[in-house]
Design an enzyme around this catalytic site. Structure first.
Site, PDB file in Angstrom:
ATOM      1  N   SER A 175       0.557  -1.255  -0.126  1.00 57.58           N
ATOM      2  CA  SER A 175      -0.124   0.010  -0.139  1.00 57.58           C
ATOM      3  C   SER A 175       0.769   1.184  -0.104  1.00 57.58           C
ATOM      4  CB  SER A 175      -0.926  -0.062   1.099  1.00 57.58           C
ATOM      5  OG  SER A 175      -0.177  -0.281   2.353  1.00 57.58           O
ATOM      6  N   HIS A 203      -5.357  -3.118  -2.591  1.00 57.56           N
ATOM      7  CA  HIS A 203      -4.943  -2.312  -3.674  1.00 57.56           C
ATOM      8  C   HIS A 203      -5.279  -2.994  -5.050  1.00 57.56           C
ATOM      9  CE1 HIS A 203      -4.177   1.327  -1.480  1.00 57.56           C
ATOM     10  NE2 HIS A 203      -3.822   0.360  -0.357  1.00 57.56           N
ATOM     11  N   LYS A 234     -11.804   0.935  -1.865  1.00 57.28           N
ATOM     12  CA  LYS A 234     -10.755   1.520  -2.918  1.00 57.28           C
ATOM     13  C   LYS A 234     -11.115   1.682  -4.347  1.00 57.28           C
ATOM     14  CE  LYS A 234      -7.259   0.933   0.657  1.00 57.28           C
ATOM     15  NZ  LYS A 234      -6.697   0.212   1.566  1.00 57.28           N
TER      16      LYS A 234
END
Ligand SMILES: *Cc1c(COP(=O)(O)O)cnc(C)c1O
Length: 386
Positions: A175, A203, A234
Site C-alpha cells: 500500500s 489495492h 478503494k
C-alpha cells in the site's frame, strides 16, 4: 504523558493531520477554499462517483434504510448483503464470499480464525498495519521476513522447531510502495513447506488482472490460493471488505471470525453500491485501460524530472524523499502549487524512507497529469528535492 508524547511527535515532524475536503472526492477537490488536483485517493476507477453506483446506493437506502440495524447474524442481513456476497463470489469465481465492515475488520477477524496459539505466522515487513494487528491478535508466534525476500522467508521456514501450522501473510500490492508480492514464488514456497498463504489484496482488487479481479488473477494463481481477501473502499468505490473462497472455508469464517459476528452489518446502500460497482468493473474495462495509461504518463514524467521513485508496479507512485521534515516541506510546496498528495512518514513506513505517496486514477485527464507534473517539479526544486 500525553503532552510529552505530542510534543515529541511535533519535534520529529511526525504529527498526523486531517486535511478537510470541502467537496466530494474526485480528481479536483476543494481544500481551504481552493480548487486542488487530488493525487491521493484509492478510488482508482472513479467508481465512488459513478452514476450507476451512486444510484444503486441511493435506491437501496430508500428501500432498506440508512442503517442495517444489527449484526448480520442478529437481524441485519438485508437483500443487498446477500446480493453483494453472491456478486463477490461470481466476480472472484469462488463458491462463496463473506463480507466484513472494512479491510481492517476482515484482517483482525480472519487471521485469528485461521491460526492461533501454537501456530507460526511469517509476515512481510511492509505488511499493512491491519495484518500486523490480526497476526498479534491471533496469539500465534509472529515473525517478519524482509520485504519480498524469499531467501529470508525460506530460512525462517526451515528453522521451525517442529512443523507447526504456518501462515504466510502478505499484501498483494503493497500500500505504501506500490510493488507486488512475488505470489507465484510465495505460493510455491507455501506448498513445499506445508504452509498456508494469506494475501490481502486491498489495492489489487479492481485494478490488477485482465478482468480487474486482483493480483491473484494477474498471476493466474486462482487454484493455488483458494482463499482471497480484498477490500471494497478503494477501486470498488464503496466501503467494506470480503473473503472469497470454498463454501466450507466461508462457513467456517462465518462461525469464527469475531469481527464479522460481533459487528453491525454495513449500511444497505454501501452493499448495493458494491454490486453496481462490480458490474461496472466488468462492463467498462476502458476505465482500467485509462488508469494504466495515466499511470504510465505520470510515472514517466516523474522519472524524467529526476525524482527517486520506488519500484512500483501499480497506480501507487511513491516519490522517495527520506527525512520526515523534508517530506512535509515538499508536500506543502506541492499543495501551494495546487496539488495534494500526502507525506507518508514513520511509523507508517520505515525510518529514513519518508515519501510523497502519489496515486493516480482513471478519471484524471492528461492535462491534469501534466499540470501535476509541472507542480511536482517546481515544488521539488523549491524544497531542494530535485
Ligand atoms: C486500506 C488497506 C486495508 C484496510 O482496508 P479498509 O477497508 O480501509 O479498512 C487493509 N489492507 C491493506 C493492504 C490496505 O491497503
Amino acid at each position: 504523558m500525553i503532552e510529552k508524547y505530542l510534543a515529541e511527535l511535533a519535534a520529529e515532524h511526525l504529527t498526523r493531520r486531517i486535511v478537510p475536503l470541502e467537496s466530494g472526492t474526485g480528481p479536483v477537490v476543494r481544500i481551504a477554499g481552493r480548487e486542488i488536483l487530488l493525487f491521493a485517493s484509492n478510488d482508482y476507477l472513479g467508481l465512488a462517483r459513478h452514476p450507476e453506483v451512486v444510484d444503486a446506493a441511493a435506491r437501496a437506502t430508500h428501500t432498506y434504510g440508512a442503517g442495517s440495524g444489527a449484526a448480520r447474524l442478529i437481524s441485519g442481513s438485508l437483500p443487498p448483503h446477500m446480493e453483494m456476497e453472491q456478486a463477490l463470489a461470481r466476480f472472484k469465481g469462488t463458491e462463496a464470499a463473506l463480507a466484513f465492515g472494512s479491510g481492517y475488520l476482515a484482517n483482525i477477524g480472519v487471521i485469528p480464525s485461521l491460526i492461533g496459539r501454537g501456530g507460526l505466522i511469517l509476515a512481510d515487513r511492509l505488511c499493512h498495519a491491519s495484518l500486523i494487528d490480526g497476526c498479534r491478535l491471533s496469539g500465534a508466534d509472529f515473525r517478519v521476513y524482509r520485504h519480498n525476500d524469499l531467501d529470508h522467508l525460506t530460512a525462517l521456514l526451515s528453522r521451525r522447531r517442529r512443523v507447526r501450522r504456518t501462515l504466510i501473510v502478505t499484501d498483494g500490492v503493497f500500500s505504501m510502495d506500490g510493488d507486488l508480492a512475488p505470489l507465484p514464488d510465495l505460493a510455491a514456497i507455501a506448498r513445499s513447506h506445508d504452509a498456508e498463504l494469506y494475501v490481502d489484496d486491498a489495492h489489487g482488487t479492481g485494478v490488477m488482472g485482465r478482468h480487474g479481479r486482483g493480483t491473484i488473477e494477474h498471476f493466474e494463481l486462482e487454484d493455488a490460493i483458494p482463499l482471497q481477501m480484498g477490500t471494497l473502499g478503494k477501486a470498488v468505490g464503496s466501503s467494506g471488505a470480503f473473503v472469497a473462497g470454498p463454501a466450507r472455508s466461508i462457513q467456517y469464517l462465518l462461525q469464527t471470525a469475531r469481527s464479522f459476528i460481533f459487528s453491525t452489518a454495513p449500511p444497505p446502500g454501501s452493499a448495493a453500491a458494491v454490486v453496481a460497482a462490480l458490474r461496472v468493473i466488468q462492463q467498462e474495462p476502458q476505465r482500467r485501460a485509462r488508469l494504466w495509461s495515466n499511470r504510465e504518463r505520470l510515472l514517466a514524467g516523474l522519472k524524467h524530472a529526476g525524482f527517486a521513485i520506488a519500484a512500483t508496479a501499480s497506480p501507487i507512485i511513491p516519490i522517495l524523499v527520506g527525512k520526515a521534515d523534508d517530506t512535509i516541506k515538499f508536500s506543502e510546496q506541492v499543495l501551494a502549487h495546487g496539488v495534494y498528495a500526502p507525506a507518508i512518514r514513520p511509523p507508517t513506513v520505515p525510518e529514513h524512507t519518508s515519501r510523497l505517496r502519489v496515486t493516480v486514477t482513471s478519471e484524471h485527464t492528461t492535462a491534469q497529469i501534466d499540470q501535476a507534473l509541472a507542480a511536482f517539479e517546481r515544488a521539488g526544486r523549491a524544497a531542494g528535492i530535485l
